[in-house]
Design an enzyme around this catalytic site. Structure first.
Site, PDB file in Angstrom:
ATOM      1  CB  THR A  97      -8.531  25.789   9.470  1.00 12.64           C
ATOM      2  OG1 THR A  97      -7.660  26.670  10.191  1.00 12.64           O
ATOM      3  CG2 THR A  97      -7.946  25.542   8.105  1.00 12.64           C
ATOM      4  CG  ASP A 390      -2.779  29.365   7.117  1.00  9.10           C
ATOM      5  OD1 ASP A 390      -2.544  28.312   6.507  1.00  9.10           O
ATOM      6  OD2 ASP A 390      -3.163  29.408   8.294  1.00  9.10           O
TER       7      ASP A 390
END
Length: 533
Positions: A97, A390
């Protein structure tokens, strides 16, 4: 007579920025977002403290790009585009990200210089598109697939998890948490349904006290005088009101001529509730789990029948329970034969820290498991959960798309080298745009080195020379601050993540570069308030 006054076609209050002003506004907003979060990139990246205006929400300490960008309110439209691509990257693959936002920012920084050299935006975009295709082609050619060898593939997954966690709060315990994450994902047997993996956070202890528990844990307590342990459980999962065992005098209007009539009404309510409990018991269940409250009277009735009743299992709890036990969530109880009950071998109480939880062992969905996180503060637990999530997302994507690439800036330099070679063979102004794309890719390892406090100019020149000599596995080793072989060091990343970073960043930068007009709508006018004070 012709008026020379400019004609406005917008409502009063609307604003418009045209041409260079609009483009500059877009560049400034996007570059500011990239500069904000680029210090969090890499294994030595720094954290940000996010403080909410709401005193009840407290603070967040994180270096996760998507979390930071979600929390800040941006007014610039180009900045909002970068926030959106960060969210999409988080939803699609779970990691990268920060990389995708920083790459888009660096592309726009290069575009600003090219626009200053009088290159047309469409020429830049044409060059970028060819560069993006070439970068993905080079990345695909360098990708390695060990899915045919289970031992090597598991080692790849461990390395990917370590690389993902090395830039997070869990970096000190990355070996332990990598094993937790890989074990949890391998239990899914390729289904990639992360709903079957539950994460429970419990204050106390250290991060290293965290562990993986087979089965399902529910952070609720059993009702009073009800069985605490049930074997071969038949579970009815419901979302129904079980709190109407007394008259809510403040919520209703009842006219009676004596207190005895109120008692009769309460008795009628009790009978109604008793009838509902009897309908539930006809399902032949030994455990009743409700999303809503269960008041004292129905709880007593369940206890008399020897049924374990659990109240206020939140919506996420009942949804996940239905998934892992194989049951269905019901709201009406008139047709027991049509209701699908959940099953598990054993339900018992377990202690974690100072809290009592319910453990469901031997559930119908054998892949289900629970990761219990321990930590000193709530902020540490929240950040550990984000980091682990994640890693789980990246691993589940790697199980589907089994190819891997090398990290530590290796993939970026490889793609930049391929794009530069194509630019040297391309005539015309597009070549200048392609060189700028390669330069933007090289900025990622530069930022990683800068964040670690090393001499980025020296390291990147060494890395560039290594790739020019054909050492395609060379990358940055940030513990010692030197160029190393990423294959030997085990610094690998998911091919899917890297490909998505390049595609999303180039598309977002293209979109912002096309802008030549920004129109802001007029704010809605409030009507006059004529109500009396």
């Amino acid at each position: 007579m012709v008026s020379l006054q400019p004609v406005s076609i917008f409502r009063p209050g609307a604003e418009e920025e045209k041409g260079e002003t609009a483009r500059l506004s877009a560049f400034v907003g996007a570059i500011a977002i990239g500069d904000l979060i680029k210090s969090t990139l890499g294994p030595k990246g720094m954290d940000k403290i996010l403080q909410s205006m709401d005193p009840h929400k407290g603070i967040q300490v994180t270096n996760d790009g998507a979390t930071i960008l979600k929390a800040i309110g941006v007014d610039n439209p180009a900045a909002k585009v970068l926030v959106d691509i960060s969210k999409v990257q988080d939803d699609e693959v779970g990691d990268g990200t920060t990389s995708v936002t920083v790459l888009a920012c660096e592309l726009l920084r290069e575009a600003e210089l090219l626009i200053g050299q009088k290159l047309h935006p469409q020429t830049i975009i044409a060059g970028w598109r060819r560069s993006s295709d070439e970068a993905v082609r080079a990345l695909t050619a360098a990708a390695v697939d060990n899915s045919s060898n289970p031992e090597k593939f598991r080692e790849d997954l461990m390395n990917i998890a370590r690389t993902t966690l090395s830039s997070k709060i869990l970096t000190q315990q990355k070996d332990q948490f990598s094993k937790l994450a890989v074990d949890a994902v391998m239990r899914l047997k390729g289904s990639c349904n992360l709903e079957a993996i539950q994460i429970i956070k419990k204050l106390g202890g250290r991060l290293s006290d965290s562990y993986l528990d087979e089965g399902f844990l529910l952070d609720k307590k059993v009702g009073v005088n009800q069985p605490k342990r049930i074997e071969k459980a038949r579970i009815l999962i419901a979302n129904t009101a079980m709190d109407a065992d007394k008259i809510k005098v403040f919520g209703s209007r009842v006219k009676v001529d004596s207190v005895a009539k109120v008692a009769e009404l309460e008795l009628a309510e009790k009978e109604k509730m008793k009838e509902k409990v009897n309908k539930i018991l006809k399902h032949n269940c030994t455990v009743f789990i409700n999303r809503q409250l269960i008041y004292n009277y129905p709880e007593q009735l369940f206890a008399d029948a020897g049924v374990m009743a659990i109240e206020h299992a939140d919506f996420e709890g009942v949804e996940r329970l239905a998934l892992v036990t194989g049951g269905e969530i019901v709201s009406t109880f008139d047709n027991p034969e049509k209701v699908k009950l959940g099953y598990c071998d054993l339900i018992e109480e377990v202690m974690i820290g100072e809290d009592v939880l319910l453990k469901f062992s031997g559930v119908a969905l054998g892949e289900a498991c629970t990761i219990v996180l321990r930590g000193a503060t709530q902020q540490i637990l929240d950040e550990a959960e984000r980091s682990l999530h994640d890693a789980l997302c990246v691993l589940s994507q790697t199980v589907k798309e089994t190819r891997i690439v090398f990290g530590g800036g290796c993939s970026e330099m490889l793609m930049a080298h391929a794009v530069n070679e194509l630019a040297s063979k391309t005539p015309g102004k597009e070549a200048i745009a392609m060189e700028s794309f390669a330069k933007a890719l090289r900025q990622l390892p530069i930022i990683i080195a800068d964040n670690a406090g090393f001499d980025s100019a020296e390291l990147i020149s060494q890395l560039r020379a290594a790739h020019a000599q054909g050492q395609n596995k060379a990358g940055l080793e940030m513990n010692e601050g030197q160029v190393g072989d990423m294959q030997k060091l085990g610094i690998t990343e998911s091919f899917q993540v890297k490909r998505q970073v390049v595609l999303s960043a180039s598309e977002a930068a293209e979109m912002i570069l096309r802008v030549d007009d920004i129109i802001r709508a007029a704010p809605r006018r409030r009507g006059q308030d004529n109500r009396p004070c």
